[in-house]
Design an enzyme around this catalytic site. Structure first.
Site, short mmCIF file in Angstrom:
data_model
loop_
_atom_site.label_atom_id
_atom_site.label_comp_id
_atom_site.label_asym_id
_atom_site.label_seq_id
_atom_site.Cartn_x
_atom_site.Cartn_y
_atom_site.Cartn_z
N LYS A 108 104.11 61.10 49.07
CA LYS A 108 104.73 62.64 47.93
C LYS A 108 103.38 62.78 47.55
O LYS A 108 103.16 63.88 48.01
CB LYS A 108 106.21 62.31 47.67
CG LYS A 108 106.35 63.83 46.82
CD LYS A 108 107.43 63.16 45.55
CE LYS A 108 106.82 62.75 44.66
NZ LYS A 108 106.66 63.43 44.10
N ASN A 109 102.98 61.97 46.82
CA ASN A 109 101.23 62.79 45.77
C ASN A 109 100.41 63.67 46.58
O ASN A 109 99.81 63.45 45.48
CB ASN A 109 101.57 62.04 44.65
CG ASN A 109 102.89 62.40 43.53
OD1 ASN A 109 103.69 63.25 43.27
ND2 ASN A 109 103.09 61.06 42.79
N CYS A 136 110.46 67.36 37.93
CA CYS A 136 111.48 66.45 37.51
C CYS A 136 112.00 66.71 36.06
O CYS A 136 110.38 67.08 35.10
CB CYS A 136 111.19 64.78 38.12
SG CYS A 136 111.83 63.89 39.33
N ARG A 172 104.98 67.47 30.10
CA ARG A 172 104.85 68.23 31.74
C ARG A 172 104.10 69.48 31.66
O ARG A 172 103.60 70.82 32.51
CB ARG A 172 105.39 68.02 32.76
CG ARG A 172 105.93 66.89 32.77
CD ARG A 172 106.92 66.98 34.36
NE ARG A 172 105.97 66.34 35.54
CZ ARG A 172 106.44 65.94 36.32
NH1 ARG A 172 107.51 66.62 37.44
NH2 ARG A 172 105.33 65.80 37.39
N ASP A 189 105.20 55.69 38.22
CA ASP A 189 106.74 56.02 38.99
C ASP A 189 107.02 54.92 39.27
O ASP A 189 108.37 55.25 40.30
CB ASP A 189 105.97 56.88 40.00
CG ASP A 189 105.30 58.09 39.41
OD1 ASP A 189 105.37 59.03 38.77
OD2 ASP A 189 104.78 58.01 39.99
N ARG A 199 113.76 64.56 47.02
CA ARG A 199 112.33 64.88 47.39
C ARG A 199 111.52 63.66 47.42
O ARG A 199 110.00 64.29 47.63
CB ARG A 199 112.00 65.25 45.60
CG ARG A 199 113.26 66.58 45.38
CD ARG A 199 112.59 67.39 44.26
NE ARG A 199 111.01 66.64 43.82
CZ ARG A 199 111.06 66.54 43.05
NH1 ARG A 199 112.05 65.51 41.54
NH2 ARG A 199 109.70 65.75 42.39
N1 EPU Z 1 99.08 67.09 30.84
C1 EPU Z 1 99.32 68.26 29.62
N2 EPU Z 1 98.46 68.79 29.92
C2 EPU Z 1 97.48 68.48 31.19
C3 EPU Z 1 97.86 68.03 32.63
C4 EPU Z 1 99.17 67.02 31.99
O1 EPU Z 1 99.66 67.48 28.26
O2 EPU Z 1 97.66 69.96 31.23
C5 EPU Z 1 99.91 65.77 30.01
C6 EPU Z 1 101.68 65.68 30.66
O3 EPU Z 1 103.02 66.19 30.02
C7 EPU Z 1 102.13 64.61 30.52
C8 EPU Z 1 100.88 63.78 31.14
O4 EPU Z 1 99.55 64.67 31.04
O5 EPU Z 1 102.52 63.31 30.17
C9 EPU Z 1 100.26 63.00 32.44
O6 EPU Z 1 100.58 64.10 33.57
P1 EPU Z 1 99.63 64.52 34.93
O7 EPU Z 1 98.59 65.66 34.84
O8 EPU Z 1 98.32 63.24 35.31
O9 EPU Z 1 100.55 64.14 36.27
P2 EPU Z 1 101.38 65.52 37.05
O10 EPU Z 1 100.23 65.95 37.54
O11 EPU Z 1 102.07 65.77 36.63
C10 EPU Z 1 101.41 63.44 39.09
C11 EPU Z 1 102.51 63.43 39.77
C12 EPU Z 1 104.10 62.86 38.74
C13 EPU Z 1 103.46 60.81 38.75
C14 EPU Z 1 102.27 61.60 37.63
C15 EPU Z 1 100.89 60.26 37.17
C16 EPU Z 1 102.18 64.76 41.38
C17 EPU Z 1 103.41 66.07 42.15
N3 EPU Z 1 102.56 64.78 40.28
O12 EPU Z 1 102.36 63.62 37.97
O13 EPU Z 1 104.25 62.21 40.08
O14 EPU Z 1 103.52 60.30 37.56
O15 EPU Z 1 100.70 62.36 38.53
O16 EPU Z 1 100.25 59.65 38.13
O17 EPU Z 1 101.30 64.62 42.12
C18 EPU Z 1 106.29 61.31 41.15
O18 EPU Z 1 106.42 60.65 41.78
O19 EPU Z 1 108.01 60.53 40.34
C19 EPU Z 1 105.84 62.11 39.84
C20 EPU Z 1 106.47 62.44 38.55
#
Ligand code: EPU
Length: 416
Positions: free
Chosen positions: A22-23, A115, A120, A303, A395
């Site tokens: 998915k990711n 989610c 985030r 995750d 999802r």
């Molecule tokens: N963060 C910030 N500012 C930013 C970006 C991130 O403060 O500009 C913080 C977030 O609030 C969070 C942390 O950094 O607390 C991690 O965020 P990251 O950007 O690494 O995660 P993401 O890109 O939002 C993706 C996956 C998530 C997975 C995380 C960590 C996708 C669409 N989502 O999220 O997947 O948990 O990386 O590996 O790729 C899931 O599959 O259930 C899921 C939530």
């Protein structure tokens, strides 16, 4: 919305094949618009993909999906604001920011969905675009990001954010000059995206490391990639197997993407064996309690934190789990406690008291991985469990009901 019913305590045996990640796919689909024609293989059957297809259709991008392979033709793509109706259906809608900024040097898009597991925010993404020379304006709920010219820059991420790394990559591949991303995320899904961009002609060095070097090119063309196996889906079914398996084989697994997860299973004494790209699982007895802390890759994946909590309930003693990535990712514990568990939430840490025999109840899915944790709980609980609000689960888990039914689970969908 449909709900799932499960009658627990049935042995699981046979094979479960893991789908594309998915990711990964959620960044590969927006990335596809950077080239005229692309092909993505092993696309999972999940609603996040359907929602991205809806956005592609709205942007007049043509595509056809057959047997998990999608052909995408973006030659007639239009640049119109992506409204909330489209953007709010999933988190990854915001990858159109980087992709459209790269392609058109302008994008207008509303706030993304996803989610509810923490703040985030995506300030690192926006600061990254600004470093590349873009202006970011926020009007009500609409982000307007534009640049006369994107210019390569050195970007030091405060945290190795997956989303920020993806979005900056998508914009930087078509910028003028060299971009360096320091403290980049090194998750395997980013490696998959880089492979796709390189197949289009992008110049990127440092895949799977924390330093990416991108030499901007003026045009990208072609592009083909196979989505890597979903390591989180694999981990979820491996957990089902070590709880209820009778030679349950999880197939098409990249075990090298799950090293820290297997380390925890080993410490617990779980019964599994890796044979090539298969993991053979069996019901595990005498499990030991452990202390887990989530971390960025290659650490223990956030995750899988909620799904493994269900296994910790089987351990003989007190385990702890510390969540370091998100502030609000323990919503599964409320429902597990209603099913008979004893879990205490203490800030960013939970204490899980085992062993416990769960019993079937009416529970609700608050987010994707909490839903997976509840399915695992229901599969090993006494009696019948009803899981409502399963839109979150759909999802991210491709053909969940079919895959589990095929290996002997008593699980079915029911209209509310
Ligand atoms: N963060 C910030 N500012 C930013 C970006 C991130 O403060 O500009 C913080 C977030 O609030 C969070 C942390 O950094 O607390 C991690 O965020 P990251 O950007 O690494 O995660 P993401 O890109 O939002 C993706 C996956 C998530 C997975 C995380 C960590 C996708 C669409 N989502 O999220 O997947 O948990 O990386 O590996 O790729 C899931 O599959 O259930 C899921 C939530």
């Amino acid at each position: 919305m449909d709900r799932i019913k499960v009658i627990g305590k049935h042995d699981l045996s046979g094979k479960i094949y893991i789908s594309g990640s998915k990711n990964s796919v959620v960044s590969l689909l927006p990335a596809a618009i950077l080239s005229d024609e692309t092909v993505i293989e092993k696309v999972p059957h999940i609603s996040d993909v359907e929602n991205l297809e809806e956005i592609l259709r709205y942007l007049n991008v043509k595509f056809s999906l057959e047997s998990g392979t999608i052909h995408i033709d973006s030659r007639q793509m239009i640049n119109v604001p992506i409204t909330e109706d489209y953007s709010s259906k999933l988190r990854a809608s915001y990858y159109f920011m980087g992709a459209m900024l790269g392609k058109f040097k302008k994008v207008e898009i509303s706030f993304p969905g996803g989610c509810n597991i923490g703040a985030r925010s995506f300030d690192f993404h926006l600061k990254g675009f600004e470093k590349l020379g873009a202006r970011v304006t926020i009007k009500d709920n609409l982000y307007i990001i534009e640049a006369e010219e994107l210019k390569g820059a050195t970007i030091n991420l405060p945290f190795p954010s997956v989303g920020a790394t993806v979005n900056i990559l998508l914009a930087a591949v078509l910028a003028n000059g060299k971009t360096i991303i320091n403290n980049a995320a090194s998750e395997p899904e980013i490696g998959n995206l880089i492979e796709f961009l390189i197949s289009m002609g992008a110049q990127i060095k440092g895949a799977n490391t924390n330093r990416l070097e991108i030499d901007g090119v003026t045009k990208l063309s072609g592009g083909k990639v196979k989505v890597i196996p979903d390591r989180i889906e694999a981990g979820t079914y491996i957990l089902a197997g070590v709880m209820n398996g009778d030679n349950l084989e999880i197939c098409d697994v990249r075990a090298d993407h799950l090293t820290s997860f297997f380390e925890v299973l080993d410490e617990m004494g779980a019964n599994y064996k890796i044979v090539g790209n298969k993991v053979i699982t069996n019901k595990s007895l005498n499990l030991k309690p452990v202390n887990i802390e989530t971390a960025v890759y290659p650490g223990f994946p956030t995750d899988l934190q909620q799904p493994i909590t269900t296994l910790l309930l089987r351990a003989d003693g007190v385990s702890t789990v510390r969540e370091t990535i998100y502030e609000n990712r323990f919503q599964n514990t409320k429902y597990l406690n209603e099913m008979g568990a004893h879990i205490e939430v203490l800030g960013d840490t939970i204490k899980v008291f085992g062993p416990t025999q769960l019993c079937g109840k009416f529970v609700r899915t608050s987010d994707l991985r909490a839903g997976a944790a509840l399915v695992l709980a229901a599969l090993s609980a006494d009696g019948e469990t009803t899981i409502s609000d399963i839109k979150h689960l759909l999802r991210g888990y491709s053909d969940l009901i079919k895959k589990l039914t095929n290996v002997g689970a008593k699980i079915w969908l029911e209209d509310e």
